[in-house]
Write an enzyme that holds these catalytic residues in place. Structure first.
Site, PDB file in Angstrom:
ATOM      1  N   LYS A 126       1.068  -1.652  -0.242  1.00 38.47           N
ATOM      2  CA  LYS A 126      -0.019   0.045   0.339  1.00 38.47           C
ATOM      3  C   LYS A 126       0.821   1.326   0.043  1.00 38.47           C
ATOM      4  O   LYS A 126       2.314   1.311   0.226  1.00 38.47           O
ATOM      5  CB  LYS A 126      -0.998  -0.166   1.403  1.00 38.47           C
ATOM      6  CG  LYS A 126      -0.051  -0.061   2.620  1.00 38.47           C
ATOM      7  CD  LYS A 126      -1.078  -0.434   3.583  1.00 38.47           C
ATOM      8  CE  LYS A 126      -0.167  -0.411   5.300  1.00 38.47           C
ATOM      9  NZ  LYS A 126      -1.485  -0.851   6.091  1.00 38.47           N
TER      10      LYS A 126
ATOM     11  N   TYR B 229      14.149  31.565   6.384  1.00 36.01           N
ATOM     12  CA  TYR B 229      12.893  32.185   6.445  1.00 36.01           C
ATOM     13  C   TYR B 229      13.070  32.413   8.577  1.00 36.01           C
ATOM     14  O   TYR B 229      13.059  31.576   8.986  1.00 36.01           O
ATOM     15  CB  TYR B 229      11.635  31.568   6.731  1.00 36.01           C
ATOM     16  CG  TYR B 229      11.506  31.613   4.905  1.00 36.01           C
ATOM     17  CD1 TYR B 229      10.782  32.901   4.451  1.00 36.01           C
ATOM     18  CD2 TYR B 229      11.572  30.181   4.278  1.00 36.01           C
ATOM     19  CE1 TYR B 229      11.004  32.694   3.001  1.00 36.01           C
ATOM     20  CE2 TYR B 229      11.099  30.343   3.234  1.00 36.01           C
ATOM     21  CZ  TYR B 229      11.150  31.597   2.450  1.00 36.01           C
ATOM     22  OH  TYR B 229      10.613  31.506   1.135  1.00 36.01           O
TER      23      TYR B 229
HETATM   24  C1  LIG Z   1      -0.899  -1.584   6.984  1.00 36.15           C
HETATM   25  C2  LIG Z   1      -1.431  -3.029   7.130  1.00 36.15           C
HETATM   26  C3  LIG Z   1      -0.278  -4.407   7.236  1.00 36.15           C
HETATM   27  C4  LIG Z   1       1.361  -4.252   7.635  1.00 36.15           C
HETATM   28  O1  LIG Z   1       1.979  -3.863   8.862  1.00 36.15           O
HETATM   29  P1  LIG Z   1       3.135  -3.101   9.296  1.00 36.15           P
HETATM   30  O2  LIG Z   1       3.708  -3.136  10.480  1.00 36.15           O
HETATM   31  O3  LIG Z   1       3.597  -2.813   7.864  1.00 36.15           O
HETATM   32  O4  LIG Z   1       3.816  -4.817   8.326  1.00 36.15           O
HETATM   33  C5  LIG Z   1      -0.852  -5.597   7.724  1.00 36.15           C
HETATM   34  N1  LIG Z   1      -1.715  -5.800   8.232  1.00 36.15           N
HETATM   35  C6  LIG Z   1      -2.915  -4.404   7.950  1.00 36.15           C
HETATM   36  C7  LIG Z   1      -4.203  -5.195   8.130  1.00 36.15           C
HETATM   37  C8  LIG Z   1      -2.054  -3.438   7.455  1.00 36.15           C
HETATM   38  O5  LIG Z   1      -2.832  -2.320   7.752  1.00 36.15           O
END
Ligand SMILES: *Cc1c(COP(=O)(O)O)cnc(C)c1O
Length: 369
Positions: free
Chosen positions: A38, A264
């Site tokens: 993602k 700034y």
């Molecule tokens: C993002 C996510 C993961 C991955 O988690 P990590 O800590 O990055 O391994 C796994 N399960 C769900 C439901 C997530 O939203």
């Protein structure tokens, strides 16, 4: 590693392969791996990295939203893809692209079954999410019978998996809570298996779950941050290899006098003769103002140069007094000599937020194979 001539996020596919193999070695050989890609593979290059993960033997991919899944399909990626948080307005395109929704409430489950029915689907794979303590998304334990009766009444969808999410798997102080989440999940699975005439896959572990609770790997594990080289723990960080290195160059060097200010609001004023270097990266690239005024620095020719003054939208100024450097030289923000976890900590955040926040303006470069 190639020398940078502009701001780039270098992504090392060999590091990705190392991390994948390391995480896989933590669990039983028959446990499937769902690679979480993602948010552009946590701020990387999602297509290249998903292809690499597919070559490495990932069994599943996961994205947050349907549009992210469509991008994978359009790039020709054929692995099953779970969509963690699909939005109902796009269910039809999810089905069209053979993406598999996570369904977490009676409302969305029924809504999806209706769409699948309308599109004349048979056994369309879905993933049913249960809440075991995170209280974000998921059916409650009390709803198991409701879930099984909805699933048993339809032929349009079939549960490919039943899953839950751990809320504190990286935190040893919360070990009792995590074990309780795992036990709740087991109870849910037993009850559900009893009420369905097939057994969906079970999964609950994220990266820190794999590391700290490998005995709870069930049929599949979901890993995101670990693939990108972060283990939420100093010892684990050493076994993993960060995939991303954020680099830039020196645009200009200034020699300023005591009393001269930089940037700034004149937030930095020199107390002694100071050599400064201006870098072409700023908060619009994902390096927030929080990192300004000495909270952290960058590495130039192997030496640490603190950030001075306020971070600008497109630029950062650093103190390079005593550092042998010139305009055009390479600068490393994180990766290499400076771990992204330490960089993030200086800005009161975590590796996840830092790496997913590097904006699309920063060019991604792949190295390794
Ligand atoms: C993002 C996510 C993961 C991955 O988690 P990590 O800590 O990055 O391994 C796994 N399960 C769900 C439901 C997530 O939203």
């Amino acid at each position: 590693m190639p020398i940078a001539h502009e701001t780039v996020l270098e992504l090392d596919l060999n590091a990705l392969a190392h991390n994948f193999k390391y995480l896989k070695s933590k669990v039983r050989e028959d446990v499937k791996v769902m690679a979480v890609v993602k948010a552009s593979a946590y701020g990387g290059d999602v297509v290249a990295m998903a292809k690499k993960l597919s070559d490495l033997g990932a069994d599943y991919l996961a994205v947050a939203y349907i549009s992210e899944g469509i991008a994978l399909r359009e790039a020709g990626i054929e692995l099953p893809v779970m969509v963690l948080h699909p939005q109902s307005t796009n269910y039809e395109s999810l089905v069209e692209h053979c993406l598999e929704p996570s369904l977490y409430s009676e409302f969305v489950l029924k809504e999806f079954v209706a769409t699948a029915d309308k599109l004349k689907q048979k056994d369309f794979p879905v993933h049913v999410k249960f809440n075991t303590g995170m209280n974000r998304l998921g059916f409650s334990e009390e709803e198991v019978t409701k879930v099984s009766s909805i699933l048993n009444k339809t032929t349009a969808v079939k549960a490919a998996s039943i899953f839950s999410h751990l809320s504190a798997s990286e935190d040893w102080k919360e070990r009792d809570f995590t074990l309780q989440q795992i036990h709740t999940f087991e109870r849910i699975a037993i009850k559900l298996f009893d009420q369905l005439d097939y057994q969906p896959l079970l999964h609950i572990c994220n990266t820190s779950g794999i590391i700290n609770y490998p005995e709870a790997a069930f049929d599949m594990v979901r890993t995101g941050i670990g693939l990108y080289g972060f283990g939420n723990d100093k010892t684990e960080d050493q076994k993993l290899k960060p995939v991303g290195t954020l680099k830039t160059i020196i645009s200009q060097i200034h020699h300023i006098k005591p009393g001269d200010s930089v940037g700034y609001n004149r937030a930095f004023t020199a107390e002694k003769p100071t050599k400064t270097a201006t870098l072409p990266i700023g908060y619009a690239d994902g390096i927030k103002r929080e990192y300004g005024n000495g909270k952290i620095g960058v590495y130039i020719n192997g030496q640490y140069a603190p950030i001075i003054g306020n971070i600008c939208m497109d630029m950062i100024m650093t103190d390079v007094t005593g550092i042998d450097c010139k305009e055009g030289d390479e600068v490393i923000l994180f990766g290499g000599p400076q771990h992204a976890t330490d960089f993030a900590a200086a800005g009161n955040t975590i590796s996840y937020e830092l790496i997913t926040g590097i904006s699309s303006r920063v060019k991604r470069i792949l190295i390794g194979s």
